[in-house]
Motif scaffolding. Structure first.
Motif, PDB file in Angstrom:
ATOM      1  N   SER A   1    -100.375 -51.473  29.384  1.00  0.00           N
ATOM      2  CA  SER A   1     -99.170 -52.030  28.773  1.00  0.00           C
ATOM      3  C   SER A   1     -99.223 -53.546  28.634  1.00  0.00           C
ATOM      4  O   SER A   1     -98.297 -54.148  28.089  1.00  0.00           O
ATOM      5  CB  SER A   1     -97.938 -51.639  29.609  1.00  0.00           C
ATOM      6  N   ASN A   2    -100.293 -54.160  29.108  1.00  0.00           N
ATOM      7  CA  ASN A   2    -100.452 -55.608  29.018  1.00  0.00           C
ATOM      8  C   ASN A   2    -101.311 -55.938  27.799  1.00  0.00           C
ATOM      9  O   ASN A   2    -102.506 -55.670  27.768  1.00  0.00           O
ATOM     10  CB  ASN A   2    -101.102 -56.144  30.299  1.00  0.00           C
ATOM     11  N   GLU A   3    -100.690 -56.514  26.786  1.00  0.00           N
ATOM     12  CA  GLU A   3    -101.407 -56.820  25.556  1.00  0.00           C
ATOM     13  C   GLU A   3    -102.495 -57.867  25.755  1.00  0.00           C
ATOM     14  O   GLU A   3    -103.411 -57.991  24.935  1.00  0.00           O
ATOM     15  CB  GLU A   3    -100.425 -57.282  24.473  1.00  0.00           C
ATOM     16  N   ASP A   4    -102.385 -58.646  26.838  1.00  0.00           N
ATOM     17  CA  ASP A   4    -103.384 -59.679  27.102  1.00  0.00           C
ATOM     18  C   ASP A   4    -104.554 -59.170  27.937  1.00  0.00           C
ATOM     19  O   ASP A   4    -105.511 -59.912  28.185  1.00  0.00           O
ATOM     20  CB  ASP A   4    -102.734 -60.862  27.834  1.00  0.00           C
ATOM     21  N   ALA A   5    -104.471 -57.927  28.392  1.00  0.00           N
ATOM     22  CA  ALA A   5    -105.562 -57.363  29.183  1.00  0.00           C
ATOM     23  C   ALA A   5    -106.797 -57.165  28.316  1.00  0.00           C
ATOM     24  O   ALA A   5    -106.706 -56.995  27.095  1.00  0.00           O
ATOM     25  CB  ALA A   5    -105.137 -56.025  29.797  1.00  0.00           C
ATOM     26  N   PHE A   6    -107.958 -57.166  28.945  1.00  0.00           N
ATOM     27  CA  PHE A   6    -109.220 -57.011  28.239  1.00  0.00           C
ATOM     28  C   PHE A   6    -109.240 -55.681  27.484  1.00  0.00           C
ATOM     29  O   PHE A   6    -109.160 -54.611  28.090  1.00  0.00           O
ATOM     30  CB  PHE A   6    -110.375 -57.076  29.245  1.00  0.00           C
ATOM     31  N   HIS A   7    -109.325 -55.738  26.161  1.00  0.00           N
ATOM     32  CA  HIS A   7    -109.325 -54.545  25.310  1.00  0.00           C
ATOM     33  C   HIS A   7    -108.189 -53.588  25.658  1.00  0.00           C
ATOM     34  O   HIS A   7    -108.375 -52.385  25.730  1.00  0.00           O
ATOM     35  CB  HIS A   7    -110.667 -53.826  25.400  1.00  0.00           C
ATOM     36  N   ARG A   8    -107.007 -54.138  25.938  1.00  0.00           N
ATOM     37  CA  ARG A   8    -105.790 -53.372  26.214  1.00  0.00           C
ATOM     38  C   ARG A   8    -105.843 -52.564  27.507  1.00  0.00           C
ATOM     39  O   ARG A   8    -105.110 -51.602  27.699  1.00  0.00           O
ATOM     40  CB  ARG A   8    -105.446 -52.446  25.047  1.00  0.00           C
ATOM     41  N   GLY A   9    -106.704 -52.940  28.444  1.00  0.00           N
ATOM     42  CA  GLY A   9    -106.682 -52.361  29.783  1.00  0.00           C
ATOM     43  C   GLY A   9    -107.186 -50.936  29.867  1.00  0.00           C
ATOM     44  O   GLY A   9    -107.760 -50.381  28.933  1.00  0.00           O
ATOM     45  N   MET A  10    -106.960 -50.326  31.037  1.00  0.00           N
ATOM     46  CA  MET A  10    -107.409 -48.965  31.283  1.00  0.00           C
ATOM     47  C   MET A  10    -106.232 -47.997  31.238  1.00  0.00           C
ATOM     48  O   MET A  10    -105.075 -48.398  31.441  1.00  0.00           O
ATOM     49  CB  MET A  10    -108.102 -48.856  32.653  1.00  0.00           C
ATOM     50  N   ILE A  11    -106.519 -46.746  30.967  1.00  0.00           N
ATOM     51  CA  ILE A  11    -105.498 -45.699  30.988  1.00  0.00           C
ATOM     52  C   ILE A  11    -105.658 -44.891  32.273  1.00  0.00           C
ATOM     53  O   ILE A  11    -106.703 -44.282  32.498  1.00  0.00           O
ATOM     54  CB  ILE A  11    -105.621 -44.781  29.755  1.00  0.00           C
ATOM     55  N   ASP A  12    -104.657 -44.941  33.103  1.00  0.00           N
ATOM     56  CA  ASP A  12    -104.594 -44.081  34.292  1.00  0.00           C
ATOM     57  C   ASP A  12    -103.152 -43.603  34.382  1.00  0.00           C
ATOM     58  O   ASP A  12    -102.339 -44.123  35.140  1.00  0.00           O
ATOM     59  CB  ASP A  12    -105.006 -44.852  35.545  1.00  0.00           C
ATOM     60  N   PHE A  13    -102.844 -42.589  33.598  1.00  0.00           N
ATOM     61  CA  PHE A  13    -101.462 -42.207  33.353  1.00  0.00           C
ATOM     62  C   PHE A  13    -100.699 -41.861  34.620  1.00  0.00           C
ATOM     63  O   PHE A  13     -99.594 -42.340  34.836  1.00  0.00           O
ATOM     64  CB  PHE A  13    -101.423 -41.024  32.379  1.00  0.00           C
ATOM     65  N   ALA A  14    -101.279 -41.031  35.484  1.00  0.00           N
ATOM     66  CA  ALA A  14    -100.549 -40.595  36.677  1.00  0.00           C
ATOM     67  C   ALA A  14    -101.286 -40.900  37.978  1.00  0.00           C
ATOM     68  O   ALA A  14    -100.782 -40.551  39.050  1.00  0.00           O
ATOM     69  CB  ALA A  14    -100.245 -39.100  36.589  1.00  0.00           C
ATOM     70  N   GLY A  15    -102.470 -41.534  37.912  1.00  0.00           N
ATOM     71  CA  GLY A  15    -103.031 -42.053  39.142  1.00  0.00           C
ATOM     72  C   GLY A  15    -104.296 -41.442  39.690  1.00  0.00           C
ATOM     73  O   GLY A  15    -104.468 -41.403  40.907  1.00  0.00           O
ATOM     74  N   SER A  16    -105.236 -41.000  38.852  1.00  0.00           N
ATOM     75  CA  SER A  16    -106.534 -40.569  39.383  1.00  0.00           C
ATOM     76  C   SER A  16    -107.177 -41.695  40.188  1.00  0.00           C
ATOM     77  O   SER A  16    -107.726 -41.470  41.272  1.00  0.00           O
ATOM     78  CB  SER A  16    -107.481 -40.162  38.248  1.00  0.00           C
ATOM     79  N   GLY A  17    -107.102 -42.899  39.648  1.00  0.00           N
ATOM     80  CA  GLY A  17    -107.651 -44.054  40.349  1.00  0.00           C
ATOM     81  C   GLY A  17    -106.651 -44.708  41.274  1.00  0.00           C
ATOM     82  O   GLY A  17    -106.939 -44.985  42.446  1.00  0.00           O
TER      83      GLY A  17
END
Length: 471
Positions: free
Chosen positions: A164-180
């Protein structure tokens, strides 16, 4: 003219009522999903209790209760603010600390259930030899600081890896519910704890300290509790993954939640089947016998659930099945790897949560579909099989960050507990069992009736066979 004004006021009031109603619906949705996630604590308790020996059941049950208690207090006092207040690396000040003048209570409740889940993962790994005080200290520290820093990096809008951070590198990572964020964090903590704490007595060495030719297995004392715990966890995952939409009334959110439910189901099912049959095949190759291991089936199911948690909202159903199949295979080989390295995990939480947590993030970088990422995130940052490798790179960066952060912080923490004599119980206490040595007696009353009472009954009602006096 007055009629028009009255009509206008009525429409304004109606819009206000509808807005309020939609808000209440979203809160109720999060409340129900949060309650389902919290019910997973019961699943973890049943699974852990069934997986260990009878002499330690009280101990593991109490630790599961303390997870929830320590998680609630730690996350309320510090963790919630560290995770979600503004800041470059952590939240430093704001109303979320101690919920000071913070009115969005459902937000805290829902996020607390995730924090408690991360904390309870470690309970099974260190079962049967960890001191109670160490466990309470760890639970507070993990939910109050270690886990919230990871949340801030990946789920806070200011986080350097946040989608959700537009300034993150290539729009950041997707971890929708928390695998990581949730599972890999708990699994990595469990790995560090298991290495420093050491294996249970008799697991890899005999009484003289000599290495056993073959590691000794401690059979579970209740397969029924294991299966019950597994089904409760699977049920709770329908709050964990679909509930991570955080709302249900906005357009498209229901579709995202429905997709999450489908992908969760398929990954769990395929993980269970692939794990069991992979283990069966390996056993047949090694020994020529065809056997089906219930524990492999249950943990493969949980591995599939962990593996789909990051990408449940952005992958196609067929991809969820593939992710689950691979998760089941990963679990089997990761479990055997731990044994080869002589790392003792009493319930195999590390292969389930750490290895498959990492796989879940990487799988998202491979399988995230454009049409689903657009709906769930409003962006077309998608997987390698659909586009470039930017998302995959971010997923790998996220996995690396979680691992490095947990190892860097929890290693000295557990070493300090160990040096202070606060980590591991006395060897004699471990042999006797923690229920007797720490909790005023065994979990089960297995005493039989007095022999003389049985003899009197037998004399009047007939012979009673196979009686052994234990009074």
């Amino acid at each position: 003219m007055s009629d028009n004004n009255e009509s206008t006021l009525t429409l304004v009031e109606l819009n206000s009522e509808l807005t309020s109603f939609y808000g209440d619906v979203n809160k109720f949705y999060s409340l129900v999903c949060g309650a389902m996630i919290f019910f997973m604590q019961c699943g973890f308790a049943m699974l852990c209790a069934g997986s260990i020996r009878q002499k330690n059941v009280k101990n593991i049950m109490l630790k599961n209760i303390l997870d929830a208690c320590g998680g609630a207090l730690g996350f309320w006092a510090v963790g919630f603010g560290v995770a979600y207040e503004p800041g470059s690396f952590i939240g430093t000040s704001g109303p979320r600390f101690f919920l000071n003048d913070y009115g969005n209570y459902i937000d805290f409740f829902f996020q607390f259930t995730f924090a408690a889940t991360a904390a309870t993962i470690v309970a099974g790994t260190v079962a049967e030899r960890c001191k109670m005080v160490a466990y309470l200290c760890y639970s507070l520290f993990l939910t109050g600081f270690v886990y919230p820093v990871i949340v801030h990096a990946i789920w806070n809008g200011n986080g350097f890896l946040a989608a959700s951070n537009e300034d993150a590198f290539h729009r950041g990572m997707i971890d929708f519910a928390g695998s990581g964020v949730v599972h890999m964090t708990g699994g990595a903590t469990a790995l560090v704890a298991a290495i420093i704490l050491g294996p249970r007595i008799g697991r890899f060495h005999d009484e003289d300290g000599n290495l056993l030719d073959k590691p000794h297995s401690f059979p579970p004392h209740s397969v029924a509790l294991q299966v019950l715990g597994t089904f409760i966890l699977w049920f709770g995952w329908y709050g964990f993954n679909p509930g991570s939409t955080l709302a249900i009334s906005p357009a498209g959110y229901g579709d995202v939640a429905a997709l999450c439910a489908v992908t969760t189901t398929l990954a769990a099912a395929s993980g269970a089947v692939s794990s069991m049959f992979t283990d069966t095949l390996l056993g047949f190759i090694a020994e020529g016998e065809t056997e089906y291991d219930l524990s492999m089936c249950m943990n493969g199911c949980l591995g599939g659930l962990v593996g789909i948690t990051a990408g449940c909202s952005v992958v196609e159903p067929w991809a969820a099945a593939v992710i689950g199949v691979i998760a089941g295979i990963i679990y089997v080989f990761a479990s055997k790897l731990l044994v080869a390295l002589r790392i003792d995990d009493a319930v195999d939480a590390i292969p389930v949560h750490f290895f498959n947590g990492a796989w879940g993030c990487i799988a998202t970088g491979l399988f995230a579909a454009p049409r689903h990422t657009a709906l769930a995130y409003g962006a077309t940052n998608c997987g390698l099989f659909y586009s470039n490798g930017n998302l995959l790179v971010n997923e790998i960066l996220g996995v690396g960050f979680v691992l490095l952060w947990v190892v860097a912080v929890m290693t000295p923490f557990f070493f300090a507990l160990n040096m202070l004599g606060m980590f591991r119980v006395d060897p004699l206490e471990e042999k006797v069992g923690l229920d007797i040595s720490h909790h005023k007696g065994a979990a089960y009353d297995l005493s039989e009736p007095k022999k003389e009472d049985v003899e009197i009954y037998a004399s009047t009602h007939g012979k009673v066979e196979k009686f052994h006096d234990s009074a």
